[in-house]
Design a protein around this motif. Structure first.
Motif, PDB file in Angstrom:
ATOM      1  N   SER A   1       0.832  -0.853   0.007  1.00  0.00           N
ATOM      2  CA  SER A   1       0.244  -0.011   0.028  1.00  0.00           C
ATOM      3  C   SER A   1       0.885   0.913   0.068  1.00  0.00           C
ATOM      4  O   SER A   1       2.021   1.473   0.559  1.00  0.00           O
ATOM      5  N   LYS A   2       0.117   2.185  -0.840  1.00  0.00           N
ATOM      6  CA  LYS A   2       1.443   3.792  -0.452  1.00  0.00           C
ATOM      7  C   LYS A   2       1.094   4.161   0.121  1.00  0.00           C
ATOM      8  O   LYS A   2       1.077   5.271   0.142  1.00  0.00           O
ATOM      9  N   SER A   3      -0.274   4.293   0.621  1.00  0.00           N
ATOM     10  CA  SER A   3      -0.335   5.037   2.159  1.00  0.00           C
ATOM     11  C   SER A   3      -0.422   4.629   3.000  1.00  0.00           C
ATOM     12  O   SER A   3       0.476   3.709   3.217  1.00  0.00           O
ATOM     13  N   PRO A   4       0.238   5.790   3.962  1.00  0.00           N
ATOM     14  CA  PRO A   4       0.678   5.663   5.546  1.00  0.00           C
ATOM     15  C   PRO A   4       0.175   4.705   6.302  1.00  0.00           C
ATOM     16  O   PRO A   4      -1.226   4.184   5.965  1.00  0.00           O
ATOM     17  N   SER A   5       0.443   3.330   6.742  1.00  0.00           N
ATOM     18  CA  SER A   5      -0.526   2.590   8.341  1.00  0.00           C
ATOM     19  C   SER A   5      -0.641   3.141   9.188  1.00  0.00           C
ATOM     20  O   SER A   5      -1.362   2.052   9.356  1.00  0.00           O
ATOM     21  N   ARG A   6      -0.120   4.297   9.334  1.00  0.00           N
ATOM     22  CA  ARG A   6      -0.984   4.788  10.437  1.00  0.00           C
ATOM     23  C   ARG A   6      -1.126   5.946  10.388  1.00  0.00           C
ATOM     24  O   ARG A   6      -0.961   6.799   9.731  1.00  0.00           O
TER      25      ARG A   6
END
Length: 84
Positions: A75-80
């Motif tokens: 995933s390219k989005s932040p993990s949190r």
């Protein structure tokens, strides 16, 4: 030549000149060898041929195809969610 720290501080120009013309100069603290003053030429010769941090990082192990695919598909989005 060996220099007690106080003498080396008081005669730093002389220490540097001796390093340039006579070789490494040892600095002692309470009689214990603590530091070495080198000429730039001696330092460059010492470092010649040694890899840099960049060389070490770029020369790391190769990634196998499975690991490369895992990195590419993550995933390219932040993990949190982080609010600033």
């Amino acid at each position: 030549m060996e220099w007690p720290l106080q003498d080396a501080k008081n005669q730093f120009s002389k220490v540097v000149q001796k390093a340039r013309h006579e070789g490494p100069q040892e600095i002692t603290v309470r009689g214990e060898r603590t530091a070495i003053v080198l000429s730039a030429r001696d330092y460059d010769a010492l470092r010649a041929g040694r890899p840099t941090l960049v060389d070490d990082l770029l020369g790391g192990p190769a990634w196998d195809d499975e690991f490369t695919d895992a990195v590419d598909t993550r995933s390219k989005s932040p993990s949190r969610d982080v609010a600033f």
